[in-house]
Design a protein around this motif. Structure first.
Motif, PDB file in Angstrom:
ATOM      1  N   VAL A  28     -12.908  19.076  -2.132  1.00 10.25           N
ATOM      2  CA  VAL A  28     -13.799  18.719  -3.241  1.00 10.25           C
ATOM      3  C   VAL A  28     -13.382  19.393  -4.535  1.00 10.25           C
ATOM      4  CG1 VAL A  28     -16.151  18.949  -4.143  1.00 10.25           C
ATOM      5  CG2 VAL A  28     -15.776  18.153  -1.792  1.00 10.25           C
ATOM      6  N   ASN A  29     -13.015  20.645  -4.457  1.00 10.60           N
ATOM      7  CA  ASN A  29     -12.617  21.389  -5.652  1.00 10.60           C
ATOM      8  C   ASN A  29     -11.111  21.650  -5.695  1.00 10.60           C
ATOM      9  OD1 ASN A  29     -15.316  21.715  -6.686  1.00 10.60           O
ATOM     10  ND2 ASN A  29     -15.655  23.245  -5.073  1.00 10.60           N
ATOM     11  N   LYS A  30     -10.360  20.836  -4.937  1.00  5.98           N
ATOM     12  CA  LYS A  30      -8.909  20.990  -4.908  1.00  5.98           C
ATOM     13  C   LYS A  30      -8.225  19.677  -5.274  1.00  5.98           C
ATOM     14  CE  LYS A  30      -8.962  24.424  -1.156  1.00  5.98           C
ATOM     15  NZ  LYS A  30      -8.486  24.711   0.224  1.00  5.98           N
ATOM     16  N   PHE A  31      -6.930  19.769  -5.500  1.00  5.53           N
ATOM     17  CA  PHE A  31      -6.137  18.571  -5.772  1.00  5.53           C
ATOM     18  C   PHE A  31      -6.124  17.707  -4.515  1.00  5.53           C
ATOM     19  CE2 PHE A  31      -2.474  15.902  -6.329  1.00  5.53           C
ATOM     20  CZ  PHE A  31      -2.450  15.651  -7.692  1.00  5.53           C
ATOM     21  N   HIS A  32      -6.333  16.405  -4.687  1.00  5.20           N
ATOM     22  CA  HIS A  32      -6.401  15.514  -3.518  1.00  5.20           C
ATOM     23  C   HIS A  32      -5.701  14.194  -3.808  1.00  5.20           C
ATOM     24  CE1 HIS A  32      -8.073  13.880   0.214  1.00  5.20           C
ATOM     25  NE2 HIS A  32      -8.341  12.777  -0.469  1.00  5.20           N
ATOM     26  N   LEU A  33      -4.888  13.741  -2.856  1.00  7.10           N
ATOM     27  CA  LEU A  33      -4.255  12.431  -2.908  1.00  7.10           C
ATOM     28  C   LEU A  33      -4.947  11.526  -1.897  1.00  7.10           C
ATOM     29  CD1 LEU A  33      -0.493  13.454  -3.136  1.00  7.10           C
ATOM     30  CD2 LEU A  33      -1.900  12.468  -4.955  1.00  7.10           C
ATOM     31  N   PHE A  34      -5.253  10.324  -2.296  1.00 10.41           N
ATOM     32  CA  PHE A  34      -6.084   9.435  -1.499  1.00 10.41           C
ATOM     33  C   PHE A  34      -5.259   8.524  -0.587  1.00 10.41           C
ATOM     34  CE2 PHE A  34      -8.354  10.717  -5.221  1.00 10.41           C
ATOM     35  CZ  PHE A  34      -9.662  10.884  -4.813  1.00 10.41           C
ATOM     36  N   ASN A  73       0.831  -1.213   0.000  1.00  9.55           N
ATOM     37  CA  ASN A  73       0.000   0.000   0.000  1.00  9.55           C
ATOM     38  C   ASN A  73       0.860   1.256   0.000  1.00  9.55           C
ATOM     39  OD1 ASN A  73      -2.316  -1.558   0.046  1.00  9.55           O
ATOM     40  ND2 ASN A  73      -2.573  -1.437   2.260  1.00  9.55           N
ATOM     41  N   ARG A  74       1.915   1.239   0.782  1.00  7.70           N
ATOM     42  CA  ARG A  74       2.806   2.405   0.836  1.00  7.70           C
ATOM     43  C   ARG A  74       3.504   2.623  -0.506  1.00  7.70           C
ATOM     44  NH1 ARG A  74       5.420   0.928   4.861  1.00  7.70           N
ATOM     45  NH2 ARG A  74       7.388   0.215   3.955  1.00  7.70           N
ATOM     46  N   ALA A  75       3.936   1.533  -1.140  1.00  9.48           N
ATOM     47  CA  ALA A  75       4.607   1.642  -2.436  1.00  9.48           C
ATOM     48  C   ALA A  75       3.673   2.205  -3.496  1.00  9.48           C
ATOM     49  CB  ALA A  75       5.122   0.269  -2.876  1.00  9.48           C
ATOM     50  N   ILE A  76       2.426   1.767  -3.477  1.00 11.14           N
ATOM     51  CA  ILE A  76       1.442   2.241  -4.462  1.00 11.14           C
ATOM     52  C   ILE A  76       1.158   3.725  -4.284  1.00 11.14           C
ATOM     53  CG2 ILE A  76      -0.977   2.062  -5.159  1.00 11.14           C
ATOM     54  CD1 ILE A  76      -0.757  -0.961  -4.435  1.00 11.14           C
ATOM     55  N   LEU A  77       0.862   4.141  -3.050  1.00  7.87           N
ATOM     56  CA  LEU A  77       0.515   5.543  -2.802  1.00  7.87           C
ATOM     57  C   LEU A  77       1.709   6.466  -3.019  1.00  7.87           C
ATOM     58  CD1 LEU A  77      -1.796   5.158   0.333  1.00  7.87           C
ATOM     59  CD2 LEU A  77      -2.427   5.259  -2.077  1.00  7.87           C
ATOM     60  N   ASP A  78       2.912   6.011  -2.645  1.00  8.37           N
ATOM     61  CA  ASP A  78       4.117   6.813  -2.888  1.00  8.37           C
ATOM     62  C   ASP A  78       4.374   6.970  -4.378  1.00  8.37           C
ATOM     63  OD1 ASP A  78       4.523   7.137  -0.217  1.00  8.37           O
ATOM     64  OD2 ASP A  78       6.190   5.714  -0.046  1.00  8.37           O
ATOM     65  N   LYS A  79       4.167   5.904  -5.131  1.00  9.54           N
ATOM     66  CA  LYS A  79       4.397   5.957  -6.578  1.00  9.54           C
ATOM     67  C   LYS A  79       3.392   6.889  -7.259  1.00  9.54           C
ATOM     68  CE  LYS A  79       7.061   4.390  -8.612  1.00  9.54           C
ATOM     69  NZ  LYS A  79       8.288   4.926  -9.251  1.00  9.54           N
ATOM     70  N   VAL A  80       2.153   6.904  -6.755  1.00  7.21           N
ATOM     71  CA  VAL A  80       1.148   7.828  -7.288  1.00  7.21           C
ATOM     72  C   VAL A  80       1.586   9.274  -7.049  1.00  7.21           C
ATOM     73  CG1 VAL A  80      -1.195   8.723  -6.965  1.00  7.21           C
ATOM     74  CG2 VAL A  80      -0.813   6.253  -7.121  1.00  7.21           C
ATOM     75  N   GLU A  81       2.009   9.557  -5.805  1.00  8.38           N
ATOM     76  CA  GLU A  81       2.363  10.925  -5.440  1.00  8.38           C
ATOM     77  C   GLU A  81       3.672  11.386  -6.083  1.00  8.38           C
ATOM     78  OE1 GLU A  81       3.225  13.621  -1.401  1.00  8.38           O
ATOM     79  OE2 GLU A  81       2.746  11.468  -1.243  1.00  8.38           O
ATOM     80  N   ARG A  82       4.688  10.527  -6.100  1.00 10.68           N
ATOM     81  CA  ARG A  82       6.024  10.954  -6.520  1.00 10.68           C
ATOM     82  C   ARG A  82       6.335  10.706  -7.994  1.00 10.68           C
ATOM     83  NH1 ARG A  82       9.544   8.723  -1.302  1.00 10.68           N
ATOM     84  NH2 ARG A  82       8.329   9.808   0.304  1.00 10.68           N
ATOM     85  N   SER A  83       5.513   9.909  -8.658  1.00 13.77           N
ATOM     86  CA  SER A  83       5.799   9.604 -10.069  1.00 13.77           C
ATOM     87  C   SER A  83       4.623   9.898 -10.988  1.00 13.77           C
ATOM     88  CB  SER A  83       6.212   8.129 -10.209  1.00 13.77           C
ATOM     89  OG  SER A  83       7.407   7.869  -9.513  1.00 13.77           O
TER      90      SER A  83
END
Length: 429
Positions: free
Chosen positions: A280-286, A58-68
């Motif tokens: 809601v109307n801003k950039f959001h990371l899950f 889970n950490r690898a997936i979310l980090d890859k979304v945010e950083r790549s």
């Protein structure tokens, strides 16, 4: 499906030709049968079920979304084309899933998804070439040229044209080192070097007692007494398995979402309902808790897996004479082909609208593997199913909420397949 993959699992093997077609995977679990497979499966089940694996994945997936993923998409959006920037999503998703699989599988980030954007990544290209040629060889075993069955979807290519040449053709090419087999030999060499480097690094870290560097590969090596060659085979199998399902599913998902604005609107609304009002109307990371609440999004992904399973056909071989539930009599080593793509479209199973993309079908209920076998069924069911859903949901939610994706003009997105028969099982002696 349940008869051959679950209820009578031990009466059927993976089918003739499987080991030949995927010989590049050597003695990995995908090529094993019987007692060897059972023992290897126990090791993998232990590794997948320990607490560290879920946390790391889970950490690898979310980090890859945010950083790549996000930096790459922002890079294209801020290019000279601006908001109308054209991106090859299939290539992007392939690199994302490759990097993520290497992160939690081998404890290493190859950073093929990055800014600046590498135009050509040899190891990713090698994975695609190896899978394409292996799948082609396997389908030549499943469908002899006299059957004239047309196309199939490979694990890493959205649509893969089935070759009508008999298996002897690719075997001769391999023997003489020519044609596609020459390219495949180069691909195997690239991947062999890559996995050797990563396993050597893991051995060094393990000897140094780097507990904080835990990954699936290190856990497997700790539990398994296999030799280095088998470790390399398993590492390659892990990369192929982790890369295919996610990238193919996400590509089809955004294609269908662009063609079904009502489904996209429902997903956007579901996302807005579970995130803080200020975002809601801003950039959001899950985070993982938010992703677990996206029921309609998961149902939409399941619809894609139903209509376009990454592995569209499964081959089984009978171990002894028997009568199938369809009434077919089969002898020893009879090849049985289960078409998951046809099964996902049967009106008798999914209703009159079985050819339509309707996430509402699976929104409120769980379908058994025998009906929804996208991740296989029975004892061989995919251990990485939950990781695959987490990965696809993380990418899909991030892009749907923060970006607007449309199909580029002039793209031919029609799936070119047909089913020769309305049935879903064929037997060849």
């Amino acid at each position: 499906m349940q008869h051959t993959s679950s209820t009578n699992f031990h009466d059927f093997h993976r089918g003739p030709g499987m080991r030949d077609a995927f010989d590049a995977l050597g003695q990995s679990i995908f090529n094993l049968e019987g007692h060897e497979w059972t023992e290897r499966r126990k090791i993998y089940r232990f590794c997948f079920n320990i607490k560290e694996f879920s946390s790391l994945a889970n950490r690898a997936i979310l980090d890859k979304v945010e950083r790549s993923l996000v930096p790459v998409l922002d890079h294209f959006a801020s290019s000279k084309q601006g908001p109308q920037a054209t991106v090859d999503l299939q290539e992007l998703f392939q690199r994302f899933s490759f990097d993520t699989t290497c992160c939690f599988g081998l404890g290493y980030d190859p950073k093929t998804l990055s800014v600046p954007w590498p135009e050509e990544v040899p190891v990713v290209r090698a994975v695609e070439d190896l899978t394409e040629n292996s799948v082609k060889a396997y389908y030549q075993q499943l469908f002899p040229p006299s059957l004239s069955v047309s196309t199939a979807q490979s694990a890493l290519h959205l649509l893969h044209q089935r070759s009508t040449a008999p298996p002897i053709v690719w075997k001769l090419q391999r023997w003489f080192g020519i044609g596609k087999e020459k390219m495949m030999e180069k691909s195997v060499k690239i991947l062999d070097d890559f996995t050797s480097q990563q396993l050597s690094r893991l051995h060094e870290e393990r000897e140094k007692g780097c507990g904080e560097r835990w990954c699936l590969g290190m856990s497997y090596m700790s539990e398994s007494k296999a030799d280095e060659k088998i470790h390399k085979d398993e590492a390659l199998a892990l990369i192929l398995a982790g890369k295919g399902t996610v990238s193919a599913t996400l590509t089809w998902f955004f294609l269908f979402l662009a063609e079904h604005p009502s489904a996209e609107a429902k997903i956007r609304q579901e996302i807005q309902d579970i995130i803080p009002d200020d975002d809601v109307n801003k950039f959001h990371l899950f985070n993982t808790k938010e992703l677990s609440k996206l029921v309609y999004l998961q149902a939409a992904l399941c619809e894609i897996l139903r209509l376009f399973p990454p592995v569209p056909n499964l081959g089984k071989g009978s171990c002894k004479p028997r009568v199938l539930l369809t009434g077919h009599r089969v002898g020893p080593n009879t090849l049985i082909v289960l078409s998951l793509r046809v099964m996902g479209r049967l009106t008798s199973v999914w209703g009159k609208d079985s050819l339509e993309f309707k996430p509402e079908k699976g929104e409120l209920k769980h379908e058994p593997a025998r009906k929804f076998p996208a991740f296989n069924a029975g004892p061989r069911i995919c251990l990485g199913k939950d990781v695959a859903f987490m990965e696809t949901k993380a990418v899909a939610a991030t892009i749907v909420h923060n970006y607007n994706v449309q199909i580029a003009r002039g793209q031919d997105t029609r799936p070119c397949y047909h089913c020769k028969d309305e049935g879903w099982v064929a037997c060849y002696n």
